[in-house]
Design a protein around this motif. Sequence first.
Motif, PDB file in Angstrom:
ATOM      1  N   ASN A  50       0.832  -1.201   0.000  1.00 54.56           N
ATOM      2  CA  ASN A  50       0.000   0.000   0.000  1.00 54.56           C
ATOM      3  C   ASN A  50       0.872   1.259   0.000  1.00 54.56           C
ATOM      4  O   ASN A  50       0.560   2.241  -0.681  1.00 54.56           O
ATOM      5  CB  ASN A  50      -0.936  -0.010   1.205  1.00 54.56           C
ATOM      6  CG  ASN A  50      -2.074   0.948   1.047  1.00 54.56           C
ATOM      7  OD1 ASN A  50      -2.772   0.913   0.033  1.00 54.56           O
ATOM      8  ND2 ASN A  50      -2.271   1.804   2.026  1.00 54.56           N
ATOM      9  N   SER A  53       2.102   1.809  -3.401  1.00 47.64           N
ATOM     10  CA  SER A  53       1.014   2.409  -4.173  1.00 47.64           C
ATOM     11  C   SER A  53       0.984   3.924  -3.976  1.00 47.64           C
ATOM     12  O   SER A  53       0.845   4.682  -4.945  1.00 47.64           O
ATOM     13  CB  SER A  53      -0.321   1.795  -3.759  1.00 47.64           C
ATOM     14  OG  SER A  53      -1.394   2.433  -4.398  1.00 47.64           O
ATOM     15  N   ASP A  54       1.129   4.362  -2.736  1.00 52.19           N
ATOM     16  CA  ASP A  54       1.117   5.797  -2.442  1.00 52.19           C
ATOM     17  C   ASP A  54       2.249   6.526  -3.143  1.00 52.19           C
ATOM     18  O   ASP A  54       2.068   7.637  -3.652  1.00 52.19           O
ATOM     19  CB  ASP A  54       1.198   6.039  -0.933  1.00 52.19           C
ATOM     20  CG  ASP A  54      -0.064   5.629  -0.202  1.00 52.19           C
ATOM     21  OD1 ASP A  54      -1.111   5.420  -0.862  1.00 52.19           O
ATOM     22  OD2 ASP A  54       0.001   5.482   1.039  1.00 52.19           O
ATOM     23  N   PHE A  56       3.704   5.618  -5.971  1.00 53.33           N
ATOM     24  CA  PHE A  56       3.406   5.648  -7.399  1.00 53.33           C
ATOM     25  C   PHE A  56       2.264   6.618  -7.724  1.00 53.33           C
ATOM     26  O   PHE A  56       2.197   7.140  -8.834  1.00 53.33           O
ATOM     27  CB  PHE A  56       3.103   4.246  -7.929  1.00 53.33           C
ATOM     28  CG  PHE A  56       4.350   3.488  -8.290  1.00 53.33           C
ATOM     29  CD1 PHE A  56       4.795   3.432  -9.592  1.00 53.33           C
ATOM     30  CD2 PHE A  56       5.094   2.848  -7.315  1.00 53.33           C
ATOM     31  CE1 PHE A  56       5.954   2.749  -9.929  1.00 53.33           C
ATOM     32  CE2 PHE A  56       6.248   2.165  -7.628  1.00 53.33           C
ATOM     33  CZ  PHE A  56       6.687   2.116  -8.949  1.00 53.33           C
ATOM     34  N   LEU A  57       1.383   6.872  -6.767  1.00 54.59           N
ATOM     35  CA  LEU A  57       0.306   7.841  -6.978  1.00 54.59           C
ATOM     36  C   LEU A  57       0.823   9.273  -7.094  1.00 54.59           C
ATOM     37  O   LEU A  57       0.125  10.149  -7.603  1.00 54.59           O
ATOM     38  CB  LEU A  57      -0.684   7.788  -5.808  1.00 54.59           C
ATOM     39  CG  LEU A  57      -1.880   6.884  -5.956  1.00 54.59           C
ATOM     40  CD1 LEU A  57      -2.670   6.828  -4.653  1.00 54.59           C
ATOM     41  CD2 LEU A  57      -2.771   7.300  -7.099  1.00 54.59           C
ATOM     42  N   SER A  58       2.043   9.504  -6.664  1.00 54.28           N
ATOM     43  CA  SER A  58       2.579  10.852  -6.559  1.00 54.28           C
ATOM     44  C   SER A  58       3.117  11.426  -7.861  1.00 54.28           C
ATOM     45  O   SER A  58       3.540  12.569  -7.892  1.00 54.28           O
ATOM     46  CB  SER A  58       3.697  10.888  -5.510  1.00 54.28           C
ATOM     47  OG  SER A  58       3.203  10.444  -4.278  1.00 54.28           O
ATOM     48  N   THR A  62       3.473   7.689 -13.225  1.00 54.36           N
ATOM     49  CA  THR A  62       3.386   6.370 -12.586  1.00 54.36           C
ATOM     50  C   THR A  62       2.054   6.088 -11.904  1.00 54.36           C
ATOM     51  O   THR A  62       1.823   4.972 -11.451  1.00 54.36           O
ATOM     52  CB  THR A  62       4.508   6.209 -11.530  1.00 54.36           C
ATOM     53  OG1 THR A  62       4.365   7.231 -10.536  1.00 54.36           O
ATOM     54  CG2 THR A  62       5.877   6.280 -12.164  1.00 54.36           C
ATOM     55  N   GLN A  63       1.175   7.061 -11.838  1.00 51.18           N
ATOM     56  CA  GLN A  63      -0.049   6.877 -11.044  1.00 51.18           C
ATOM     57  C   GLN A  63      -0.972   5.792 -11.580  1.00 51.18           C
ATOM     58  O   GLN A  63      -1.750   5.212 -10.817  1.00 51.18           O
ATOM     59  CB  GLN A  63      -0.797   8.184 -10.877  1.00 51.18           C
ATOM     60  CG  GLN A  63      -1.366   8.770 -12.133  1.00 51.18           C
ATOM     61  CD  GLN A  63      -1.930  10.166 -11.880  1.00 51.18           C
ATOM     62  OE1 GLN A  63      -1.832  10.711 -10.786  1.00 51.18           O
ATOM     63  NE2 GLN A  63      -2.512  10.743 -12.914  1.00 51.18           N
ATOM     64  N   ALA A  66      -0.614   2.554  -9.570  1.00 54.62           N
ATOM     65  CA  ALA A  66      -1.025   2.565  -8.157  1.00 54.62           C
ATOM     66  C   ALA A  66      -2.241   1.687  -7.858  1.00 54.62           C
ATOM     67  O   ALA A  66      -2.234   0.964  -6.857  1.00 54.62           O
ATOM     68  CB  ALA A  66      -1.253   3.997  -7.692  1.00 54.62           C
ATOM     69  N   LYS A  70      -2.643  -1.282  -5.001  1.00 55.76           N
ATOM     70  CA  LYS A  70      -3.718  -1.226  -3.997  1.00 55.76           C
ATOM     71  C   LYS A  70      -4.518  -2.519  -4.004  1.00 55.76           C
ATOM     72  O   LYS A  70      -4.809  -3.097  -2.946  1.00 55.76           O
ATOM     73  CB  LYS A  70      -4.621  -0.015  -4.285  1.00 55.76           C
ATOM     74  CG  LYS A  70      -5.767   0.137  -3.324  1.00 55.76           C
ATOM     75  CD  LYS A  70      -5.290   0.532  -1.946  1.00 55.76           C
ATOM     76  CE  LYS A  70      -6.475   0.794  -1.051  1.00 55.76           C
ATOM     77  NZ  LYS A  70      -6.434   0.045   0.180  1.00 55.76           N
TER      78      LYS A  70
END
Length: 199
Positions: A50, A53-54, A56-58, A62-63, A66, A70
Motif C-alpha cells: 500500500n 502504491s502511495d 506511485f500515486l505521486s 506512474t499513477q 497505483a 492497492k
Amino acid sequence: MQSSLITEEFLDTYEGEVLFLSQDLEEISEKIKEKSFGQENLTILSQLINDVSDVFLSSVYTQQVAPIFKEFSDYIANIDSSDFIKFEDATSYLSEIVLDVNTYINLYFVDRVFSDVYIFQDSLQNSIEFLKRAYSCDLGDCVEDDDGSELDFFLMTKIFVIDDSLAVRSGFRKLFKEMDDITLIGDACNPIDAFEVFK
C-alpha cells in the motif's frame, strides 16, 4: 518514454522512503520463501505494498500503476496465512512477485533506470492474476479449464518492440494486450535502451 514527466525532484523525494520499503520487502519475501511467516507478516506486507502504491500515486507518469498495488495490497490482507503457507506454488509465486516489485522500485527510484511503466504494470497484473488462480486451484476452487498451470504462459509468443516512436510502441502495446496468445514483454525506443531492459 518521456523523461520530462519524471523529475529528479520527484525521484529524490521518494528515494529514501523506497530504500526503507525495499529493505522491508526483501526481508518479508525471504520469510515467505522460507515459509517462516504468519498473519502478522502478511499484514505488514499488505501495508508495504500500500505504501508503494502511495509513492506511485505521486507522479503523473506512474499513477496508473497505483491501483494494481492497492488491489494487490487488499488481496494480501485477505489471505489466511495458515492456509496459504501449505501451498508451495502459491508461497513461491508471492515471494517472486514481492521480489519483482522490490527490483522495480529500486531500478526506478534508486538506480534511475527507466523502463516503460506500462510493461511493469502488465507484468505485475499478470503475475497477481496467476497467483490468484494458482492459490484458488490449491484451495480446490479451480475455474473449469484452469488448473493454475504455468504452461499457458510459456506457450505464449513473447514480443519485444523497438521503435523510436512512442505512438508506434503504444499502438503495439494496445494491440498485443487484446491478444490471448501473444504477450508484450517490453519495448524500447532504441537498441541501447532495449539492452538496458534485459541487462
